[in-house]
Motif scaffolding. Sequence first.
Motif, PDB file in Angstrom:
ATOM      1  N   VAL A  43       1.869   8.584  -6.892  1.00  0.00           N
ATOM      2  CA  VAL A  43       0.898   7.745  -7.102  1.00  0.00           C
ATOM      3  C   VAL A  43      -0.568   8.351  -6.936  1.00  0.00           C
ATOM      4  CG1 VAL A  43       2.155   5.810  -6.277  1.00  0.00           C
ATOM      5  CG2 VAL A  43       0.648   6.834  -4.820  1.00  0.00           C
ATOM      6  N   ARG A  47      -5.162   4.591  -5.922  1.00  0.00           N
ATOM      7  CA  ARG A  47      -4.433   3.181  -5.778  1.00  0.00           C
ATOM      8  C   ARG A  47      -4.397   2.886  -4.439  1.00  0.00           C
ATOM      9  NH1 ARG A  47       1.330   3.198  -8.457  1.00  0.00           N
ATOM     10  NH2 ARG A  47       1.289   1.207  -6.921  1.00  0.00           N
ATOM     11  N   THR A  50      -7.295   0.720  -5.016  1.00  0.00           N
ATOM     12  CA  THR A  50      -7.498  -0.450  -6.160  1.00  0.00           C
ATOM     13  C   THR A  50      -6.414  -1.464  -6.158  1.00  0.00           C
ATOM     14  OG1 THR A  50      -6.566   1.351  -7.623  1.00  0.00           O
ATOM     15  CG2 THR A  50      -9.039   1.204  -7.492  1.00  0.00           C
ATOM     16  N   ASP A  51      -5.008  -1.033  -5.677  1.00  0.00           N
ATOM     17  CA  ASP A  51      -3.952  -1.863  -5.740  1.00  0.00           C
ATOM     18  C   ASP A  51      -4.397  -3.343  -5.356  1.00  0.00           C
ATOM     19  OD1 ASP A  51      -2.377  -0.037  -6.955  1.00  0.00           O
ATOM     20  OD2 ASP A  51      -0.787  -0.102  -5.278  1.00  0.00           O
ATOM     21  N   ALA A  52      -3.456  -4.296  -5.559  1.00  0.00           N
ATOM     22  CA  ALA A  52      -4.053  -5.807  -5.624  1.00  0.00           C
ATOM     23  C   ALA A  52      -3.780  -6.036  -3.934  1.00  0.00           C
ATOM     24  CB  ALA A  52      -3.271  -6.650  -6.312  1.00  0.00           C
ATOM     25  N   SER A  53      -2.750  -5.519  -3.389  1.00  0.00           N
ATOM     26  CA  SER A  53      -2.447  -5.946  -1.929  1.00  0.00           C
ATOM     27  C   SER A  53      -1.637  -4.964  -1.306  1.00  0.00           C
ATOM     28  CB  SER A  53      -1.777  -7.172  -1.953  1.00  0.00           C
ATOM     29  OG  SER A  53      -0.684  -7.063  -2.589  1.00  0.00           O
ATOM     30  N   TRP A  54      -1.209  -5.178   0.010  1.00  0.00           N
ATOM     31  CA  TRP A  54      -0.343  -4.300   0.792  1.00  0.00           C
ATOM     32  C   TRP A  54       1.078  -4.831   0.632  1.00  0.00           C
ATOM     33  CZ3 TRP A  54       0.361   0.678   2.917  1.00  0.00           C
ATOM     34  CH2 TRP A  54       1.534   0.805   3.613  1.00  0.00           C
ATOM     35  N   LEU A  60       2.916  -2.066  -3.887  1.00  0.00           N
ATOM     36  CA  LEU A  60       1.583  -2.003  -3.800  1.00  0.00           C
ATOM     37  C   LEU A  60       1.078  -1.583  -2.568  1.00  0.00           C
ATOM     38  CD1 LEU A  60       1.559  -5.660  -5.317  1.00  0.00           C
ATOM     39  CD2 LEU A  60       1.010  -3.726  -6.452  1.00  0.00           C
ATOM     40  N   TYR A  61       0.096  -0.637  -2.609  1.00  0.00           N
ATOM     41  CA  TYR A  61      -0.474   0.138  -1.394  1.00  0.00           C
ATOM     42  C   TYR A  61      -1.816  -0.021  -1.031  1.00  0.00           C
ATOM     43  CZ  TYR A  61       3.984   2.279  -2.709  1.00  0.00           C
ATOM     44  OH  TYR A  61       5.387   2.579  -3.019  1.00  0.00           O
ATOM     45  N   ARG A  62      -2.552  -1.059  -1.108  1.00  0.00           N
ATOM     46  CA  ARG A  62      -3.782  -1.160  -0.822  1.00  0.00           C
ATOM     47  C   ARG A  62      -3.859  -0.919   0.598  1.00  0.00           C
ATOM     48  NH1 ARG A  62      -8.374  -3.304  -3.294  1.00  0.00           N
ATOM     49  NH2 ARG A  62      -9.772  -4.362  -1.897  1.00  0.00           N
TER      50      ARG A  62
ATOM     51  N   THR B 168       4.794 -11.279  -2.289  1.00  0.00           N
ATOM     52  CA  THR B 168       3.369 -10.914  -2.904  1.00  0.00           C
ATOM     53  C   THR B 168       2.802 -12.759  -2.988  1.00  0.00           C
ATOM     54  OG1 THR B 168       4.251 -10.767  -5.104  1.00  0.00           O
ATOM     55  CG2 THR B 168       3.351  -8.981  -4.093  1.00  0.00           C
TER      56      THR B 168
END
Lengths: 284, 275, 275
Positions: A43, A47, A50-54, A60-62, B168
């Motif tokens: 990745v 990211r 900028t990812d939506a959440s953790w 998803l790696y915010r 999520t």
Amino acid sequence: MSLSNTDRQLAALLRVGALLAAVIVLLILWFLFKESWALLRQVTWTRFFTDASWHPVAGLYRITPMLSATLYATLGAVLLAAPLGIASALFNQYYAPPLLAAVYRRLIGLLAGIPSVVYGFWGLTTLAPLIGRLHPPGVSLLTGILILTLMILPTVALTVDAALAAVPVASIRSAAALGLSRWGFISGVALPTARSGLASGTLLAAGRAIGETMAVLMVAGNVAGQPHSLFDPVRTLTANIALEMAYATGDHRAALFVSGLVLMGMVLVLVGVAEWFGKERSYV
Amino acid sequence: MKKWGLAAVLILMIGTAVFLLSKPADTKIDKLVLTGSSTIAPLAAEIGKRFESLHSNVRVDVQTGGSSRGVSDAKAGLADIGMASRALKDDEKDLHSFTIALDGISMILNRANAVAALDKQQITAIYTGKITNWKDVGGNDAPITVVNKAEGRSTLELFLHYFGLKNTDVKPHVIIGDNQQGIKTVAGNPDAIGYVSVGAAEYEASQGAAIKLLPLDGIVASVATVRDRSFPLSRPLNLLTRNGPTGLAKAFIEFATSPQVHDLIEAEYFVPVQH
Amino acid sequence: MSKNALATGLICLVAVLVTSVFFWLLTDLVIHGLPRLSGPFFVEASQNAGRSGGIGPIIVSTALILLVAIVTSAPLGLATAVLLSEFTRPGSLFGRLVRRSLDVLAGVPSIVFGLFGNAFFCIYLGLGFSILSGGLTLACMVLPLLIRTAEQGLQVAPNDYRLAAAALGMSRSAALTHLLLPAAMPALVAALLLAIGRAGAETAALVFTSGYVDRMPDSLLDSGRALSVHIYDLSMNVAGGDANASAAALVLIGLLLIINTIAMSLAKQWRIATP
């Protein structure tokens, strides 16, 4: 001065030891990189911002919420602990009679010796419910800040105490001769003289606050979201690792090592700042 | 002073060396390594202790790390026996699993909460943030504190699966690691809702913790309903092996599924399985 | 004048505040933990996942982890301290590099040491979850503290010693072993004790390196549960573990108090800054 043969051998031996000690940091960085590489090459680094959440299990790696949580918690704890710690040191040096000062100093030493799990345990069972009554859920940024304050206050107090003790007796006498009030002396002479002690104590405390794990994990709520108020639960970078590491495999595990790398980055910045202040520090 | 210090350092070093080397001299010891679910780990450790007392040359090592780790370690052969607090998924069916006990997952509320029951839709709505105040489900006018589990835990997976949720979509206010943290969080917050192991919740409630267990689909959450298998959100606690167990692992699994350990299972507030 | 009075009031208020929070915390622990403290508590094995029984094996594991940490970090730390204080010109490149890297090492969060220890000692070197892995991880962690305190101790040793030794034609190594190290001995012991104190309070670095096994260890390659990890596990993962968690916390605080008190008094004699 010339060195004898034995001296040269000894020096070489010591050099090897020192080199080994110095290399540990590099080893740590190398292993953090190595373990996070599996994810970093898949990745792009943006990211993590900028990812939506953790939700690492869902890919998803915010990590920005954790980053800001660590910054807020550290900032809050330092803002509280610095005045409290400095006031404690002033109390020791200029207000308390010697016996009381000795007792108070012991007490702060004790506070410094209490392990972080014990603070966390107490915070979870006593402090969090109290704050929850004020504003649910109780485990929150505020609770984390308060527990951290308690934990880093001794660091500030003891460092500043030592710095104040080094204020020359002559300046105390001349202040008295000038008829300065106690506070006048403290604000005009003592604190400016001990300036670098105040700075290094505060930086040292900030370092401890960034790195504190178990206590924060137990009291801060651990939701990986951007906090909007002091009563919102937060997850710090350290808590993120401790909370999920035991259960993580594959990319999830690698993502936690990335958290570790980010933490190392913050430490490097802090050490850089401390270096800039140019004062030798002790590590206690 | 110097000699004294030197002597102390030497003694320390020699002591450590002796301790380190003492192991190979005693090579008859067989070691059995179990890794996985933190729910099973305390129970497995207790069973291990009793197993050791019956087999003097055996050591049972239990490490926690979640069900997924139990599965992957058993697959990779890193552990002799894996532990998983859930049934095997389809792509894991190549492993052999042995159920040693049952556990349920119960929704818990603070005892002071006026709400006595919630249906599936309500719980789903609360966890996805569509209902955010207790007055919408018949309680006081107070904001709901949603307590969720951290990623990687099988309790979370089971909960999500049962309510048909995706993690999520969940809007949590508190994220917890282990059962006790969940119980303490809900006990300390009158407006919290969470979910933990039935056994742990029932025990803590009986010991005076300020929590209550919510019925699920009209069925009371208790060890008793888990035992008669009427409680809908229950799970098996499984031991896993890569191949059919042999030797020591076989002996341990036979022991762990025998009535000789039922008292240990009940002491951890799980439900023994009749084989 | 009023500003002065205000400052006096505020500063005394802070002292009272800090003192009362401290006693609040301590009273809570004593109320919950003291009833459990007894002679057998210190020697018995923990039973029923730690709810009952004692902490005997856990004390042994903790001691072994600390022993490994000290035995490995002490020679390395002493060597580095001697090099920096006696064999390096102030401002030399090598000395500056070593100091800088120790500064960074001192700031590394303990959980990162945990990550590193897990990746390096447990997996890369294949030591697994063991007392050895945990001890080595802690050794890395306490190294900067050890070096800095020992270095301060050496620097406080009178410069006359060095000059006199040089005038007499003694080699530096002879001056070191016969004069400087003996003179700095209390400071070196204080450094060791401070390092032990720091290591003993550690939890985060140990959870992923020395593991959870609460059995009496047979060798350094066994997993062993440290006292702080025990407190964490009891309060977070074991229903009904709070009382024993408090008791174990009291024991740990007591041990650390004794160690720190001796270290402080040694350091005080030696006028070393040990905040």
